[in-house]
Design a protein around this motif. Structure first.
Motif, PDB file in Angstrom:
ATOM      1  N   THR A   1       0.818  -1.212   0.000  1.00  0.00           N
ATOM      2  CA  THR A   1       0.000   0.000   0.000  1.00  0.00           C
ATOM      3  C   THR A   1       0.853   1.264   0.000  1.00  0.00           C
ATOM      4  O   THR A   1       0.625   2.154  -0.822  1.00  0.00           O
ATOM      5  N   PRO A   2       1.867   1.375   0.865  1.00  0.00           N
ATOM      6  CA  PRO A   2       2.702   2.579   0.805  1.00  0.00           C
ATOM      7  C   PRO A   2       3.484   2.703  -0.505  1.00  0.00           C
ATOM      8  O   PRO A   2       3.678   3.804  -1.015  1.00  0.00           O
ATOM      9  N   ARG A   3       3.921   1.565  -1.054  1.00  0.00           N
ATOM     10  CA  ARG A   3       4.647   1.633  -2.333  1.00  0.00           C
ATOM     11  C   ARG A   3       3.747   2.121  -3.457  1.00  0.00           C
ATOM     12  O   ARG A   3       4.144   2.965  -4.264  1.00  0.00           O
ATOM     13  N   VAL A   4       2.534   1.595  -3.523  1.00  0.00           N
ATOM     14  CA  VAL A   4       1.597   2.015  -4.572  1.00  0.00           C
ATOM     15  C   VAL A   4       1.196   3.476  -4.362  1.00  0.00           C
ATOM     16  O   VAL A   4       1.134   4.251  -5.323  1.00  0.00           O
ATOM     17  N   ALA A   5       0.962   3.871  -3.116  1.00  0.00           N
ATOM     18  CA  ALA A   5       0.600   5.268  -2.833  1.00  0.00           C
ATOM     19  C   ALA A   5       1.747   6.208  -3.199  1.00  0.00           C
ATOM     20  O   ALA A   5       1.530   7.262  -3.807  1.00  0.00           O
ATOM     21  N   GLY A   6       2.968   5.838  -2.849  1.00  0.00           N
ATOM     22  CA  GLY A   6       4.132   6.659  -3.196  1.00  0.00           C
ATOM     23  C   GLY A   6       4.314   6.775  -4.692  1.00  0.00           C
ATOM     24  O   GLY A   6       4.628   7.849  -5.222  1.00  0.00           O
ATOM     25  N   THR A   7       4.095   5.674  -5.388  1.00  0.00           N
ATOM     26  CA  THR A   7       4.190   5.685  -6.850  1.00  0.00           C
ATOM     27  C   THR A   7       3.134   6.606  -7.450  1.00  0.00           C
ATOM     28  O   THR A   7       3.418   7.368  -8.374  1.00  0.00           O
ATOM     29  N   ALA A   8       1.925   6.550  -6.904  1.00  0.00           N
ATOM     30  CA  ALA A   8       0.843   7.404  -7.410  1.00  0.00           C
ATOM     31  C   ALA A   8       1.148   8.880  -7.171  1.00  0.00           C
ATOM     32  O   ALA A   8       0.958   9.713  -8.058  1.00  0.00           O
ATOM     33  N   VAL A   9       1.635   9.207  -5.980  1.00  0.00           N
ATOM     34  CA  VAL A   9       1.956  10.604  -5.660  1.00  0.00           C
ATOM     35  C   VAL A   9       3.065  11.111  -6.570  1.00  0.00           C
ATOM     36  O   VAL A   9       2.978  12.208  -7.139  1.00  0.00           O
TER      37      VAL A   9
ATOM     38  N   GLY B   1       7.329   9.525 -14.963  1.00  0.00           N
ATOM     39  CA  GLY B   1       5.987   8.972 -15.170  1.00  0.00           C
ATOM     40  C   GLY B   1       6.040   7.543 -15.690  1.00  0.00           C
ATOM     41  O   GLY B   1       5.292   6.676 -15.232  1.00  0.00           O
ATOM     42  N   GLY B   2       6.934   7.284 -16.629  1.00  0.00           N
ATOM     43  CA  GLY B   2       7.097   5.927 -17.156  1.00  0.00           C
ATOM     44  C   GLY B   2       7.562   4.959 -16.086  1.00  0.00           C
ATOM     45  O   GLY B   2       7.089   3.819 -16.002  1.00  0.00           O
ATOM     46  N   ALA B   3       8.488   5.402 -15.245  1.00  0.00           N
ATOM     47  CA  ALA B   3       8.970   4.555 -14.151  1.00  0.00           C
ATOM     48  C   ALA B   3       7.847   4.251 -13.159  1.00  0.00           C
ATOM     49  O   ALA B   3       7.751   3.134 -12.633  1.00  0.00           O
ATOM     50  N   CYS B   4       6.985   5.231 -12.914  1.00  0.00           N
ATOM     51  CA  CYS B   4       5.857   5.022 -12.004  1.00  0.00           C
ATOM     52  C   CYS B   4       4.879   3.999 -12.583  1.00  0.00           C
ATOM     53  O   CYS B   4       4.391   3.115 -11.860  1.00  0.00           O
ATOM     54  N   LEU B   5       4.590   4.099 -13.872  1.00  0.00           N
ATOM     55  CA  LEU B   5       3.701   3.124 -14.512  1.00  0.00           C
ATOM     56  C   LEU B   5       4.303   1.721 -14.448  1.00  0.00           C
ATOM     57  O   LEU B   5       3.613   0.740 -14.172  1.00  0.00           O
ATOM     58  N   TRP B   6       5.609   1.627 -14.700  1.00  0.00           N
ATOM     59  CA  TRP B   6       6.288   0.335 -14.646  1.00  0.00           C
ATOM     60  C   TRP B   6       6.216  -0.243 -13.229  1.00  0.00           C
ATOM     61  O   TRP B   6       5.929  -1.428 -13.052  1.00  0.00           O
ATOM     62  N   ALA B   7       6.489   0.591 -12.212  1.00  0.00           N
ATOM     63  CA  ALA B   7       6.473   0.121 -10.826  1.00  0.00           C
ATOM     64  C   ALA B   7       5.078  -0.368 -10.430  1.00  0.00           C
ATOM     65  O   ALA B   7       4.936  -1.408  -9.769  1.00  0.00           O
ATOM     66  N   TYR B   8       4.041   0.353 -10.856  1.00  0.00           N
ATOM     67  CA  TYR B   8       2.673  -0.066 -10.549  1.00  0.00           C
ATOM     68  C   TYR B   8       2.363  -1.405 -11.225  1.00  0.00           C
ATOM     69  O   TYR B   8       1.795  -2.309 -10.599  1.00  0.00           O
ATOM     70  N   ALA B   9       2.742  -1.529 -12.497  1.00  0.00           N
ATOM     71  CA  ALA B   9       2.500  -2.782 -13.214  1.00  0.00           C
ATOM     72  C   ALA B   9       3.228  -3.945 -12.539  1.00  0.00           C
ATOM     73  O   ALA B   9       2.690  -5.052 -12.449  1.00  0.00           O
ATOM     74  N   GLN B  10       4.435  -3.709 -12.044  1.00  0.00           N
ATOM     75  CA  GLN B  10       5.184  -4.755 -11.350  1.00  0.00           C
ATOM     76  C   GLN B  10       4.480  -5.171 -10.057  1.00  0.00           C
ATOM     77  O   GLN B  10       4.428  -6.361  -9.730  1.00  0.00           O
ATOM     78  N   GLU B  11       3.952  -4.208  -9.325  1.00  0.00           N
ATOM     79  CA  GLU B  11       3.217  -4.524  -8.096  1.00  0.00           C
ATOM     80  C   GLU B  11       1.995  -5.395  -8.403  1.00  0.00           C
ATOM     81  O   GLU B  11       1.719  -6.367  -7.700  1.00  0.00           O
ATOM     82  N   MET B  12       1.259  -5.037  -9.450  1.00  0.00           N
ATOM     83  CA  MET B  12       0.067  -5.794  -9.795  1.00  0.00           C
ATOM     84  C   MET B  12       0.427  -7.183 -10.324  1.00  0.00           C
ATOM     85  O   MET B  12      -0.258  -8.166 -10.041  1.00  0.00           O
ATOM     86  N   GLN B  13       1.523  -7.282 -11.064  1.00  0.00           N
ATOM     87  CA  GLN B  13       1.970  -8.581 -11.552  1.00  0.00           C
ATOM     88  C   GLN B  13       2.380  -9.471 -10.384  1.00  0.00           C
ATOM     89  O   GLN B  13       2.037 -10.653 -10.347  1.00  0.00           O
TER      90      GLN B  13
END
Length: 114
Positions: A39-47, A93-105
């Protein structure tokens, strides 16, 4: 499997096709307990992604000739350069999208494993 991990299912429980709803709920809860810090990783990525998008909007406005954006750009953009800031924002922004996709994967793989 879907090409995009986050598009695989609208929710984590939908990823558990053919599993009774009560068991699916227990599996999702077990995975969430095991995935400490998600949760904190995804929230940090979103911010960070939102900040990059806001900075990119200021840079784009400045490059388009908007006087207010140009005045703001002088104060807030890194290095005071709109083109450089735009490139930096695209990378962040691209790194944030990649990090989110990795979390979901990772979540989907963990659900499959459980």
């Amino acid at each position: 499997r879907s090409a995009l991990p986050c598009a695989r299912a609208a929710s984590a429980t939908m990823a558990l096709e053919g599993v009774p709803p009560e068991l699916a709920k227990q599996v999702v809860e077990a995975e969430a307990r095991a995935a400490t810090g998600r949760t904190p990783r995804v929230a940090g990525t979103a911010v960070l992604g939102l900040l990059a998008a806001a900075s990119a909007a200021v840079a784009a406005g400045s490059l388009a000739g908007n006087e207010q954006a140009a005045a703001l750009a002088e104060d807030v953009l890194p290095f005071g350069s709109a083109p450089l800031s735009l490139l930096l924002d695209a990378g962040v922004g691209g790194a944030c999208l990649w990090a989110y996709a990795q979390e979901m994967q990772t979540r989907d793989e963990d659900l499959d494993r459980i």
